[in-house]
Design a protein around this motif. Structure first.
Motif, PDB file in Angstrom:
ATOM      1  N   LYS A 114      -8.820  -4.243   0.304  1.00  0.00           N
ATOM      2  CA  LYS A 114      -8.731  -5.680   0.769  1.00  0.00           C
ATOM      3  C   LYS A 114      -9.993  -6.332   0.103  1.00  0.00           C
ATOM      4  O   LYS A 114     -10.049  -7.542  -0.336  1.00  0.00           O
ATOM      5  N   ASP A 471      -1.866  -9.235   9.764  1.00  0.00           N
ATOM      6  CA  ASP A 471      -2.279  -9.434   8.530  1.00  0.00           C
ATOM      7  C   ASP A 471      -1.163 -10.186   7.694  1.00  0.00           C
ATOM      8  O   ASP A 471       0.078  -9.780   7.683  1.00  0.00           O
ATOM      9  N   THR A 473       0.172 -11.984   4.108  1.00  0.00           N
ATOM     10  CA  THR A 473      -0.348 -11.970   2.692  1.00  0.00           C
ATOM     11  C   THR A 473       0.721 -12.903   1.923  1.00  0.00           C
ATOM     12  O   THR A 473       1.830 -12.663   2.212  1.00  0.00           O
TER      13      THR A 473
END
Length: 761
Positions: A114, A471, A473
């Motif tokens: 990341k 998370d 994205t």
């Protein structure tokens, strides 16, 4: 009688000589202060001057400094001599220290990936004021470095009596516009406040004060040294020539000029009370010149400037009241050892942390009475507090303490106890700032195949007893992707995960270098990973995955398209092993990378189209071997073998471009092939790369690759060997690698050119 008289005379002479020596030793000398100015990276020149002062035997009784002068001076005052400082500043990765990046070398592979995907990351605390805001850089890594370097001096201290050399540094309170002189407090905090350049670094808040760079009020604090009792002042300044209008070319240059103009406060008056002033030539370098070459030059220029004043330095010894027989007292303790020194834990305290977080850290890092801690573990703890527990800021202090032990000797009654004390233990204090509500990431890239793309990330911690993070994205570009991950962070290294992703792909398929057809499809994917075993460089996953392929459009001749593509579901079982110890994600010079996976593909959890499922075995392994400081050899073996009666075209083998899985998941790189090409179901390859670093951040890469393919393993050697070569030039920037690649292969029989700007995603 004569012998007796001679004995008396000899005794009187010895007594007289001893008295003279005592008088000589007791003869007072003047108190000497060294004053070090601010100047950012240019302040590295102070180290060179200190080297010469030590060589000349000049005693240092007081040190005062501002900004970088406070850092060099503060470390000098606790026992780092000039040569130790020289070694210390050279081994630091300043490109990391002067940013807010997390040190993920000891974190999971996914966390490191990341960091090497996004060029910008920041934490946001919703509903609360961020007390660490106010600058482009919050200075988290600087504060952490100061904590490590000042082990043993991180508690609240009197800088006059508790340090090896009395010390003071200057900051500016922007609330009252007053000069603030630190004679006591926490040394790392005082140094951090003194160098908080406005707009560049966030200010330091102590009580009602908001503190920034002391240079705004007193960049050369000779008056502070005089107030502390200095009778002889040796001063060093590193400011360059005044700027002119033509030098004002950007925001940072304007901010720098504002700071420089204000730094002239009191300078002339303070120079007037200086006995020996040395102005180091720092032309060509600025406040942010932290490259290894710049540091080397600045330290050398400091030495050269001091040597030009050698006669004055020697003459000053007479003024001080010492001669050549004077031996300077060595500084103790030997501070460079603090980075490797191990300490026994006496107690651990937590500030502004939940009981769940305390248990998490105690279990993960073994923070119990009698356990061991060192500077490396200290850094890992603070990184975990910021990455795993989502605190905006984290601080770990190691404070030497005396422990009282209690025991009952066997020779007496059990109720009779004895006590003793030892000073070989430490108290560990963990301080946390506000917890982040979200962590935001942004990445941008451009290449000549897909043009511009943007990827955004959002990490959201959930307020649960066991840490859980979400998370999200989003990738915008020719290939659209939206993905969500839910990860549980228990105290063990097992991190169960649930993921869901949507991909809208637009992929060109080539045949021997010529575009064959275009395929556009949507891929829906969900995966449950109950076993997600994370260590520093090692990750093992076992999971179940669901895929749904929806084909929107296929442009090309019927003969060219790989089989019949229809919308369908797949269920697959996956076992993955991922190891990565490379020292750099894109341009490693040492370490290894290994990734292997086995998956079993079905359409009903057991079979595929009524027959046994497809087995997929793939692996890649790369090693880095350095020859000298700049040249690296990197051999790599990789391949993918597919077994089964039915092999869906969607999961067939493909090669092309520079990275694994760049356009589609099963894609493998091959030197000289610039686009995606389908190959046989059995494929093995070898690659040798030569990497030459030029300067500090430029790289030349030369690759040669060979491969064999076949419809079955036994037929791998029946076909012609595929060969490819490739040459690339890249420059490593904070936005990611920037460079160009040219290659040729006997499969495509034509050269190709590829331009890349930014991190790969």
């Amino acid at each position: 009688m004569k012998n007796f008289l001679w004995l008396v005379v000899a005794t009187l002479m010895c007594t007289t000589m001893s008295a003279q020596e005592v008088d000589s030793a007791a003869a007072p000398r003047k108190t000497v202060a060294v004053v070090l100015s601010g100047g950012g990276a240019k302040g590295m020149a102070h180290i060179g001057v200190l080297k010469v002062l030590e060589k000349a035997g000049i005693p240092v009784d007081i040190v005062t400094g501002t900004s970088m002068g406070s850092i060099i001076g503060g470390l000098y005052s606790i026992g780092y001599n000039a040569h130790s400082l020289d070694s210390m500043v050279r081994v630091q990765d300043w490109s990391y220290v002067i940013t807010d990046k997390e040190d993920l070398r000891n974190q999971s592979i996914s966390d490191r990936k990341k960091q090497n995907t996004y060029f910008f990351s920041t934490g946001v605390t919703l509903g609360k004021k961020d007390m660490n805001a106010g600058g482009i850089i919050k200075g988290k890594n600087l504060a952490e470095l100061f904590q490590q370097l000042c082990i043993g001096y991180t508690d609240s201290l009197n800088f006059t009596t508790d340090l090896e050399i009395p010390f003071a540094c200057v900051a500016t309170d922007i609330i009252t516009n007053n000069e603030v002189v630190f004679h006591s407090g926490r040394l790392p905090q005082a140094m951090r406040a003194s160098m908080a350049i406005p707009a560049a670094f966030s200010p330091v808040r102590i009580g009602d004060m908001v503190l920034v760079d002391g240079g705004l009020k007193n960049n050369y604090p000779a008056d502070v040294a005089r107030q502390m009792g200095a009778e002889v002042i040796i001063g060093v300044t590193v400011q360059g020539a005044p700027k002119v209008a033509e030098d004002m070319g950007g925001t940072m240059s304007i901010i720098s000029q504002i700071v420089d103009v204000n730094c002239k406060n009191k300078v002339e008056d303070n120079l007037a009370i200086t006995d020996l002033h040395m102005q180091v030539d720092t032309k060509g370098y600025g406040s942010a010149s932290f490259s290894p070459a710049a540091i080397d030059t600045l330290i050398r220029r400091g030495e050269e400037e001091a040597m030009r004043h050698w006669d004055q330095i020697i003459a000053l010894k007479k003024v001080i009241g010492i001669d050549d027989r004077f031996e300077r007292k060595p500084l103790t303790p030997v501070r460079p050892e603090v980075m490797t020194e191990k300490h026994r834990i006496i107690s651990v305290s937590f500030e502004n942390m939940t009981p769940q977080d305390e248990r998490f850290l105690r279990h993960k890092f073994h923070l119990n009475h009698g356990d061991i801690i060192d500077a490396r573990l200290e850094q890992e703890i603070t990184t975990s507090m910021r990455v795993d527990l989502f605190y905006q800021t984290a601080e770990c202090s190691i404070i030497p303490v005396k422990e009282t032990h209690t025991f009952a000797p066997r020779s007496i009654r059990p109720d009779i106890e004895k006590k003793w004390s030892s000073a070989d233990g430490v108290q560990v204090v963990l301080r946390a700032g506000n917890r982040k509500s979200v962590q935001f990431h942004a990445g941008f890239r451009y290449d000549t195949e897909e043009y511009a793309a943007v990827q955004l990330g959002l990490d959201i911690p959930l307020k649960t007893a066991v840490p859980i993070s979400t998370d999200i994205t989003l990738r915008l570009g020719k290939r659209l992707m939206a993905k969500g991950e839910l990860t549980v962070h228990p105290r063990s290294v097992i991190r169960p995960m649930i993921t869901y992703a949507f991909r809208r792909n637009d992929v060109d398929i080539y045949l021997e270098g010529e575009r064959d057809y275009n395929i556009r499809y949507n891929q829906f994917q969900a995966e449950i990973i109950p076993i997600n075993h994370n260590l520093r460089h090692f990750n093992i996953q076992y999971g179940l995955r669901w895929d749904y392929m929806h084909y929107r459009n296929i442009l090309g001749t019927e003969a060219s398209i790989q089989g019949v593509l229809k919308n369908e579901h797949f269920y697959s079982y996956h076992a993955r092993v991922n190891y990565n110890s490379e020292d750099n994600w894109y341009f490693p010079t040492r370490g290894a990378r290994f990734k292997a996976e086995y998956s079993y593909l079905t359409d009903n959890f057991a079979k595929l189209d009524g027959k046994p499922g497809m087995s997929d075995v793939n692996a890649n392994w790369r090693m880095s071997f350095s020859i000298g400081e700049r040249f690296t050899f990197q051999p790599m073996l990789y391949g993918r073998l597919l077994f089964g009666t039915v092999i869906p075209p969607t999961f067939g083998n493909t090669i092309g471009t520079e990275w694994f899985g760049h356009y589609i998941e099963q894609q493998m790189p091959f030197a000289g092939v610039g686009n995606i090409e389908y190959i046989d179901h059995q494929f093995v390859a070898a690659q040798l790369q030569a990497q030459q670093r030029i300067g500090g951040s430029s790289y030349i890469l030369l690759r040669v690759a060979g491969a064999q393919q076949g419809d079955k393993v036994k037929n791998l050697l029946d076909r012609r060997t595929m060969l490819g070569v490739q040459a690339a030039f890249y420059y490593s920037t904070i936005l990611g690698p920037v460079g160009a690649t040219a290659g040729y292969s006997n499969r495509t029989k034509s050269p190709y050119f590829y331009l890349n700007l930014g991190y790969e995603f």
